[in-house]
Motif scaffolding. Structure first.
Motif, PDB file in Angstrom:
ATOM      1  N   VAL A   1       0.866  -1.178   0.000  1.00  0.00           N
ATOM      2  CA  VAL A   1       0.000   0.000   0.000  1.00  0.00           C
ATOM      3  C   VAL A   1       0.902   1.227   0.000  1.00  0.00           C
ATOM      4  O   VAL A   1       1.751   1.385   0.889  1.00  0.00           O
ATOM      5  N   VAL A   2       0.729   2.101  -0.999  1.00  0.00           N
ATOM      6  CA  VAL A   2       1.569   3.301  -1.091  1.00  0.00           C
ATOM      7  C   VAL A   2       0.786   4.583  -0.842  1.00  0.00           C
ATOM      8  O   VAL A   2       1.372   5.650  -0.623  1.00  0.00           O
ATOM      9  N   GLY A   3      -0.545   4.494  -0.866  1.00  0.00           N
ATOM     10  CA  GLY A   3      -1.364   5.679  -0.614  1.00  0.00           C
ATOM     11  C   GLY A   3      -2.709   5.295  -0.046  1.00  0.00           C
ATOM     12  O   GLY A   3      -3.300   4.289  -0.462  1.00  0.00           O
TER      13      GLY A   3
ATOM     14  N   VAL B   1       3.724   0.196   2.759  1.00  0.00           N
ATOM     15  CA  VAL B   1       3.348  -0.782   3.787  1.00  0.00           C
ATOM     16  C   VAL B   1       2.969  -2.071   3.062  1.00  0.00           C
ATOM     17  O   VAL B   1       2.030  -2.088   2.266  1.00  0.00           O
ATOM     18  N   GLU B   2       3.708  -3.129   3.342  1.00  0.00           N
ATOM     19  CA  GLU B   2       3.480  -4.394   2.636  1.00  0.00           C
ATOM     20  C   GLU B   2       2.238  -5.104   3.161  1.00  0.00           C
ATOM     21  O   GLU B   2       1.994  -5.164   4.366  1.00  0.00           O
ATOM     22  N   ILE B   3       1.454  -5.641   2.236  1.00  0.00           N
ATOM     23  CA  ILE B   3       0.391  -6.581   2.602  1.00  0.00           C
ATOM     24  C   ILE B   3       1.049  -7.954   2.604  1.00  0.00           C
ATOM     25  O   ILE B   3       1.174  -8.604   1.564  1.00  0.00           O
ATOM     26  N   VAL B   4       1.510  -8.390   3.762  1.00  0.00           N
ATOM     27  CA  VAL B   4       2.305  -9.619   3.818  1.00  0.00           C
ATOM     28  C   VAL B   4       1.432 -10.866   3.703  1.00  0.00           C
ATOM     29  O   VAL B   4       1.923 -11.945   3.348  1.00  0.00           O
ATOM     30  N   ALA B   5       0.151 -10.719   3.986  1.00  0.00           N
ATOM     31  CA  ALA B   5      -0.788 -11.829   3.802  1.00  0.00           C
ATOM     32  C   ALA B   5      -2.187 -11.259   3.676  1.00  0.00           C
ATOM     33  O   ALA B   5      -2.518 -10.265   4.335  1.00  0.00           O
ATOM     34  N   GLN B   6      -2.987 -11.878   2.841  1.00  0.00           N
ATOM     35  CA  GLN B   6      -4.385 -11.464   2.694  1.00  0.00           C
ATOM     36  C   GLN B   6      -5.187 -12.684   2.264  1.00  0.00           C
ATOM     37  O   GLN B   6      -4.945 -13.252   1.201  1.00  0.00           O
TER      38      GLN B   6
ATOM     39  N   TYR C   1      -1.951 -16.018   9.105  1.00  0.00           N
ATOM     40  CA  TYR C   1      -0.760 -16.142   9.957  1.00  0.00           C
ATOM     41  C   TYR C   1       0.261 -17.073   9.305  1.00  0.00           C
ATOM     42  O   TYR C   1       1.473 -16.801   9.314  1.00  0.00           O
ATOM     43  N   LYS C   2      -0.216 -18.170   8.742  1.00  0.00           N
ATOM     44  CA  LYS C   2       0.687 -19.126   8.102  1.00  0.00           C
ATOM     45  C   LYS C   2       1.386 -18.482   6.914  1.00  0.00           C
ATOM     46  O   LYS C   2       2.602 -18.639   6.732  1.00  0.00           O
ATOM     47  N   LYS C   3       0.628 -17.752   6.107  1.00  0.00           N
ATOM     48  CA  LYS C   3       1.205 -17.090   4.934  1.00  0.00           C
ATOM     49  C   LYS C   3       2.241 -16.051   5.344  1.00  0.00           C
ATOM     50  O   LYS C   3       3.302 -15.914   4.706  1.00  0.00           O
ATOM     51  N   ALA C   4       1.960 -15.312   6.413  1.00  0.00           N
ATOM     52  CA  ALA C   4       2.864 -14.259   6.876  1.00  0.00           C
ATOM     53  C   ALA C   4       4.048 -14.813   7.672  1.00  0.00           C
ATOM     54  O   ALA C   4       5.033 -14.103   7.884  1.00  0.00           O
ATOM     55  N   GLY C   5       3.948 -16.056   8.112  1.00  0.00           N
ATOM     56  CA  GLY C   5       5.006 -16.653   8.910  1.00  0.00           C
ATOM     57  C   GLY C   5       5.065 -16.114  10.327  1.00  0.00           C
ATOM     58  O   GLY C   5       6.141 -16.061  10.943  1.00  0.00           O
ATOM     59  N   ILE C   6       3.886 -15.736  10.863  1.00  0.00           N
ATOM     60  CA  ILE C   6       3.821 -15.199  12.224  1.00  0.00           C
ATOM     61  C   ILE C   6       2.673 -15.864  12.972  1.00  0.00           C
ATOM     62  O   ILE C   6       1.943 -16.697  12.424  1.00  0.00           O
ATOM     63  N   THR C   7       2.502 -15.482  14.229  1.00  0.00           N
ATOM     64  CA  THR C   7       1.344 -15.880  15.014  1.00  0.00           C
ATOM     65  C   THR C   7       0.650 -14.613  15.516  1.00  0.00           C
ATOM     66  O   THR C   7       1.173 -13.503  15.353  1.00  0.00           O
TER      67      THR C   7
ATOM     68  N   SER D   1      -6.274  -9.504   6.667  1.00  0.00           N
ATOM     69  CA  SER D   1      -5.051  -8.979   6.061  1.00  0.00           C
ATOM     70  C   SER D   1      -4.032  -8.670   7.144  1.00  0.00           C
ATOM     71  O   SER D   1      -4.389  -8.238   8.240  1.00  0.00           O
ATOM     72  N   ILE D   2      -2.765  -8.878   6.819  1.00  0.00           N
ATOM     73  CA  ILE D   2      -1.668  -8.569   7.728  1.00  0.00           C
ATOM     74  C   ILE D   2      -0.716  -7.612   7.021  1.00  0.00           C
ATOM     75  O   ILE D   2      -0.323  -7.845   5.873  1.00  0.00           O
ATOM     76  N   TYR D   3      -0.365  -6.518   7.706  1.00  0.00           N
ATOM     77  CA  TYR D   3       0.457  -5.455   7.132  1.00  0.00           C
ATOM     78  C   TYR D   3       1.765  -5.314   7.896  1.00  0.00           C
ATOM     79  O   TYR D   3       1.825  -5.537   9.106  1.00  0.00           O
ATOM     80  N   LYS D   4       2.802  -4.873   7.168  1.00  0.00           N
ATOM     81  CA  LYS D   4       4.090  -4.574   7.777  1.00  0.00           C
ATOM     82  C   LYS D   4       4.756  -3.475   6.966  1.00  0.00           C
ATOM     83  O   LYS D   4       4.775  -3.527   5.736  1.00  0.00           O
ATOM     84  N   LYS D   5       5.311  -2.478   7.637  1.00  0.00           N
ATOM     85  CA  LYS D   5       5.996  -1.397   6.924  1.00  0.00           C
ATOM     86  C   LYS D   5       7.219  -1.943   6.200  1.00  0.00           C
ATOM     87  O   LYS D   5       7.966  -2.755   6.738  1.00  0.00           O
TER      88      LYS D   5
END
Length: 427
Positions: free
Chosen positions: A7-9, A233-238, A269-275, A381-385
């Protein structure tokens, strides 16, 4: 291999009580212009657009975006009940992830009628006919009210836990300039407000609202070319999911979409590799306080059946493990159906950029979004800068803490150059 998508804007209008004074093309244009200005882009850079709304005629998305230029890009219109905004974002993200475009827009808007939600079509089968027949009443408040009662009876929560959720969200919204309501209420005021259904009172229910939200998404090549890395901001999983057969049971908790939320969260969570433990901030679909309660479980923010302990511990607000709905959520910020998912995205992008001022959640690394529509569909959705570098707004003020209307200069900066050339030739 799928492209990474960022996401850029982002941009949104204020959410307001439906009055009919402002029409959907104005709401949609405001959000789109703000998102384009946020990314310092013109509409010419957008190669695909997904436009979400629930109430309106076909091709309303084109009607909104033609104001920025008739650039002949693909524009699709999305209606997925209350998850419409996030479904539009999913479509825009998929267009970029597939490699078919480098930059896409997701736009959501709504102009709603006053009063409780009702079906626009009474001469055909309702998508929730099974639940309606079992429940003997279609209003959304009954579905979520019954879900709240089911959770209380099954796990030992109390009506006060529902009131505590509403108190928190109203308190959070006092710091959000885009919120429809910014008043702070005591627990007693919330509990003593008019009863709507079961344990739900008026101040535990989202209002009908008008408004719009927008997000611009792009791939890495586009971001590098336009110097947007520090604010991306990356959409690390959706993940989108729909109902399981549990929705056809007599379990009121499942009527509210708990199982599809559970599935989408697990896969995200699995796609993003987090919990869930790695998340700091959550924008959760609290159309009613009961839905926030049962969704704590579904998103894995707490152990099954222990959502009320998360509330009692204070781990759902500032100073706790998570901050849930720093925007004020649907209960207080408002719920223009097509715009909600993109307003959630806007809030989380601002949080990830560390722009949110007094409502900023400390040390945001991962942000979680949950947007659900009965019938049913849910998007998690999971986001990360993308960058550790701090960045300042490109528009001359901080849109996360100041809800300014757009100006002619804002519009001129965002519109297609082709539109200007066409108008000059026509004149």
């Amino acid at each position: 291999m799928a492209e990474k998508v960022y996401v850029v804007g982002v941009g949104m209008s204020k959410f307001i009580k439906p009055r009919g004074e402002i029409d959907y093309p104005e709401f949609g244009l405001e959000a789109a212009v703000k998102a384009l200005n946020d990314a310092n882009l013109t509409y010419d850079k957008v190669e695909f657009a997904a436009c979400g709304y629930v109430y309106g005629d076909s091709t309303a998305g084109q009607r909104v975006l033609y104001q920025l230029g008739m650039t002949q890009i693909p524009i699709i219109n999305v209606n997925n009940n209350c998850s419409t905004g996030s479904t539009a974002l999913l479509q825009a993200r998929n267009a970029v992830a597939s490699g078919s475009v480098e930059c896409a827009m997701a736009l959501g808007f709504e102009r709603m009628a006053r009063g409780s939600l009702s079906s626009a079509f009474t001469d055909r089968t309702n998508p929730l006919d099974h639940v309606n027949m079992v429940m003997a009443g279609p209003p959304a408040a009954q579905i979520f009210g019954n879900a709240g009662v089911g959770y209380i009876e099954k796990y030992g929560a109390t009506p006060r836990h529902l009131a505590k959720i509403a108190e928190k969200n109203h308190r959070h919204s006092s710091l959000n300039p885009y919120s429809q309501f910014r008043d702070v209420y005591t627990l007693e005021q919330i509990e003593q407000s008019p009863k709507v259904f079961g344990p739900l009172t008026k101040l535990q229910c989202c209002p009908t609202s008008d408004g719009a939200g927008c997000a611009i998404v792009a791939n890495e090549a586009f971001i590098k070319r336009h110097g947007l890395w520090d604010q991306a901001v990356e959409i690390v999983a959706q993940i989108m999911a729909t109902d399981s057969p549990k929705m056809l049971s007599t379990d009121a908790i499942e009527w509210a979409g708990a199982d599809m939320s559970r599935r989408a969260a697990e896969q995200a969570y699995k796609k993003a590799g987090i919990t869930a433990n790695d998340v700091q901030v959550v924008e959760l679909h609290d159309c009613f306080s009961a839905n926030e309660l049962l969704t704590y479980d579904a998103l894995g923010l707490t152990a099954p059946g222990k959502a009320h302990t998360l509330i009692d511990s204070g781990n759902n607000t500032y100073g706790g493990k998570y901050v849930v709905n720093p925007s004020g959520g649907l209960i207080s910020k408002g719920h223009p159906l097509g715009a909600t998912g993109l307003a959630q995205c806007s809030e989380l992008v601002w949080q990830a950029r560390n722009w949110a001022g007094e409502r900023q959640v400390p040390n945001v690394k991962y942000a979680l979004q949950h947007n659900v529509g009965l019938g049913g569909a849910v998007v998690v959705s999971i986001y990360k800068k993308a960058s550790d570098k701090s960045t300042q707004p490109l528009v001359g003020y901080n849109p996360a803490i100041e809800a300014r209307p757009i100006t002619q200069a804002d519009y001129d900066k965002a519109k297609s150059a082709k539109r200007a050339e066409f108008l000059e030739a026509k004149l």
